[in-house]
Design a protein around this motif. Structure first.
Motif, PDB file in Angstrom:
ATOM      1  N   GLU A  15       4.673 -15.075 -46.653  1.00  0.00           N
ATOM      2  CA  GLU A  15       3.229 -14.957 -46.498  1.00  0.00           C
ATOM      3  C   GLU A  15       2.843 -13.486 -46.373  1.00  0.00           C
ATOM      4  O   GLU A  15       3.433 -12.743 -45.585  1.00  0.00           O
ATOM      5  CB  GLU A  15       2.748 -15.740 -45.282  1.00  0.00           C
ATOM      6  CG  GLU A  15       2.857 -17.228 -45.466  1.00  0.00           C
ATOM      7  CD  GLU A  15       2.295 -18.027 -44.307  1.00  0.00           C
ATOM      8  OE1 GLU A  15       1.957 -17.442 -43.252  1.00  0.00           O
ATOM      9  OE2 GLU A  15       2.193 -19.257 -44.459  1.00  0.00           O
ATOM     10  N   VAL A  43       0.786 -15.823 -51.023  1.00  0.00           N
ATOM     11  CA  VAL A  43       2.161 -16.318 -50.957  1.00  0.00           C
ATOM     12  C   VAL A  43       2.986 -15.606 -52.020  1.00  0.00           C
ATOM     13  O   VAL A  43       2.781 -15.787 -53.212  1.00  0.00           O
ATOM     14  CB  VAL A  43       2.217 -17.842 -51.178  1.00  0.00           C
ATOM     15  CG1 VAL A  43       3.664 -18.321 -51.121  1.00  0.00           C
ATOM     16  CG2 VAL A  43       1.360 -18.564 -50.154  1.00  0.00           C
ATOM     17  N   ARG A  91       6.727 -23.715 -60.724  1.00  0.00           N
ATOM     18  CA  ARG A  91       6.070 -23.684 -59.414  1.00  0.00           C
ATOM     19  C   ARG A  91       4.621 -24.094 -59.608  1.00  0.00           C
ATOM     20  O   ARG A  91       3.927 -23.556 -60.467  1.00  0.00           O
ATOM     21  CB  ARG A  91       6.154 -22.274 -58.832  1.00  0.00           C
ATOM     22  CG  ARG A  91       5.607 -22.164 -57.447  1.00  0.00           C
ATOM     23  CD  ARG A  91       5.716 -20.715 -56.956  1.00  0.00           C
ATOM     24  NE  ARG A  91       5.521 -20.600 -55.546  1.00  0.00           N
ATOM     25  CZ  ARG A  91       4.339 -20.697 -54.939  1.00  0.00           C
ATOM     26  NH1 ARG A  91       3.267 -20.913 -55.635  1.00  0.00           N
ATOM     27  NH2 ARG A  91       4.250 -20.589 -53.629  1.00  0.00           N
ATOM     28  N   GLU A  96       2.472 -24.697 -56.677  1.00  0.00           N
ATOM     29  CA  GLU A  96       1.712 -24.421 -55.463  1.00  0.00           C
ATOM     30  C   GLU A  96       0.757 -23.245 -55.675  1.00  0.00           C
ATOM     31  O   GLU A  96       1.010 -22.364 -56.481  1.00  0.00           O
ATOM     32  CB  GLU A  96       2.637 -24.107 -54.282  1.00  0.00           C
ATOM     33  CG  GLU A  96       3.494 -25.271 -53.846  1.00  0.00           C
ATOM     34  CD  GLU A  96       4.793 -25.344 -54.643  1.00  0.00           C
ATOM     35  OE1 GLU A  96       5.021 -24.483 -55.527  1.00  0.00           O
ATOM     36  OE2 GLU A  96       5.567 -26.277 -54.406  1.00  0.00           O
ATOM     37  N   PRO A 152       3.552 -15.156 -57.121  1.00  0.00           N
ATOM     38  CA  PRO A 152       4.876 -15.758 -56.961  1.00  0.00           C
ATOM     39  C   PRO A 152       5.530 -16.053 -58.299  1.00  0.00           C
ATOM     40  O   PRO A 152       4.841 -16.255 -59.295  1.00  0.00           O
ATOM     41  CB  PRO A 152       4.597 -17.058 -56.199  1.00  0.00           C
ATOM     42  CG  PRO A 152       3.143 -17.144 -56.001  1.00  0.00           C
ATOM     43  CD  PRO A 152       2.480 -15.967 -56.609  1.00  0.00           C
ATOM     44  N   GLU A 163      12.508 -18.230 -51.638  1.00  0.00           N
ATOM     45  CA  GLU A 163      11.938 -18.037 -50.310  1.00  0.00           C
ATOM     46  C   GLU A 163      10.468 -17.661 -50.462  1.00  0.00           C
ATOM     47  O   GLU A 163      10.123 -16.761 -51.230  1.00  0.00           O
ATOM     48  CB  GLU A 163      12.690 -16.908 -49.594  1.00  0.00           C
ATOM     49  CG  GLU A 163      12.135 -16.567 -48.245  1.00  0.00           C
ATOM     50  CD  GLU A 163      12.806 -15.350 -47.638  1.00  0.00           C
ATOM     51  OE1 GLU A 163      12.454 -15.024 -46.496  1.00  0.00           O
ATOM     52  OE2 GLU A 163      13.659 -14.706 -48.293  1.00  0.00           O
ATOM     53  N   GLU A 164       9.583 -18.363 -49.755  1.00  0.00           N
ATOM     54  CA  GLU A 164       8.163 -18.005 -49.740  1.00  0.00           C
ATOM     55  C   GLU A 164       7.908 -17.035 -48.603  1.00  0.00           C
ATOM     56  O   GLU A 164       8.435 -17.205 -47.501  1.00  0.00           O
ATOM     57  CB  GLU A 164       7.292 -19.245 -49.561  1.00  0.00           C
ATOM     58  CG  GLU A 164       7.234 -20.119 -50.769  1.00  0.00           C
ATOM     59  CD  GLU A 164       6.171 -21.210 -50.653  1.00  0.00           C
ATOM     60  OE1 GLU A 164       5.624 -21.431 -49.554  1.00  0.00           O
ATOM     61  OE2 GLU A 164       5.895 -21.834 -51.684  1.00  0.00           O
ATOM     62  N   THR A 190       7.011 -14.656 -53.431  1.00  0.00           N
ATOM     63  CA  THR A 190       8.313 -15.323 -53.459  1.00  0.00           C
ATOM     64  C   THR A 190       9.420 -14.286 -53.619  1.00  0.00           C
ATOM     65  O   THR A 190       9.213 -13.213 -54.165  1.00  0.00           O
ATOM     66  CB  THR A 190       8.406 -16.346 -54.618  1.00  0.00           C
ATOM     67  OG1 THR A 190       8.054 -15.712 -55.835  1.00  0.00           O
ATOM     68  CG2 THR A 190       7.526 -17.542 -54.369  1.00  0.00           C
TER      69      THR A 190
END
Length: 118
Positions: free
Chosen positions: A48, A21, A6, A8, A34, A45-46, A23
Motif C-alpha cells: 500500500e 496498491v 490481475r 483488482e 501494479p 506481494e501487494e 506490487t
C-alpha cells in the motif's frame, strides 16, 4: 505454466485514507501501477502506497479553449515508488515536495479513479 491477469483495483479505501496498491514480484523493486500479468507460481506481494506522498513534479495541461486546464503529477511514496496521476488544486498548484494525499476522483465517463490533492 499458467498466466494469471490481475483484476483488482490499483487503489482502495482504508481506515487511514485512500491508498494506491503497488506490487512486488520476487526480488524486484515494487512498482505502480501494479503488475498486470503473473505466472501462477509467482509470489506477488501487494504494497500500500499512501495515504500521503511527496510531490516530485507536475504539469498543467491546457486541452483547448473550450476545456478547463488540469494538472498531472508524479508523487513519491515510501518505499521508493513514484506514481503518476491527476493533480487537484484550486487557484495555485502545490509547491514541489508538498505532501499530497490520495483522494477519490471520477473520470468524465463515470469510472472511479484516484487523484492527488494537498
Amino acid at each position: 505454466m499458467k498466466i494469471i491477469k490481475r483484476t483488482e483495483s490499483p487503489f482502495r479505501d482504508t481506515p487511514g485514507g485512500m491508498v494506491l496498491v503497488a506490487t512486488r514480484v520476487a526480488s524486484q523493486p515494487p512498482q505502480f501501477p501494479p503488475i498486470e500479468f503473473v505466472h501462477d507460481d509467482q509470489k506477488v506481494e501487494e504494497i500500500e502506497l499512501g495515504p500521503t506522498g511527496s510531490l516530485y513534479s507536475f504539469t498543467i495541461v491546457h486541452p483547448g479553449k473550450e476545456k478547463q486546464p488540469y494538472g498531472l503529477a508524479m508523487v513519491d511514496f515510501a518505499p521508493g515508488v513514484r506514481a503518476f496521476g491527476r493533480l487537484l488544486f484550486d487557484n495555485q498548484p502545490p509547491a514541489i515536495a508538498s505532501r499530497l494525499r490520495v483522494v477519490p476522483f471520477t473520470l468524465p465517463d463515470g469510472t472511479p479513479d484516484y487523484a492527488f490533492q494537498e
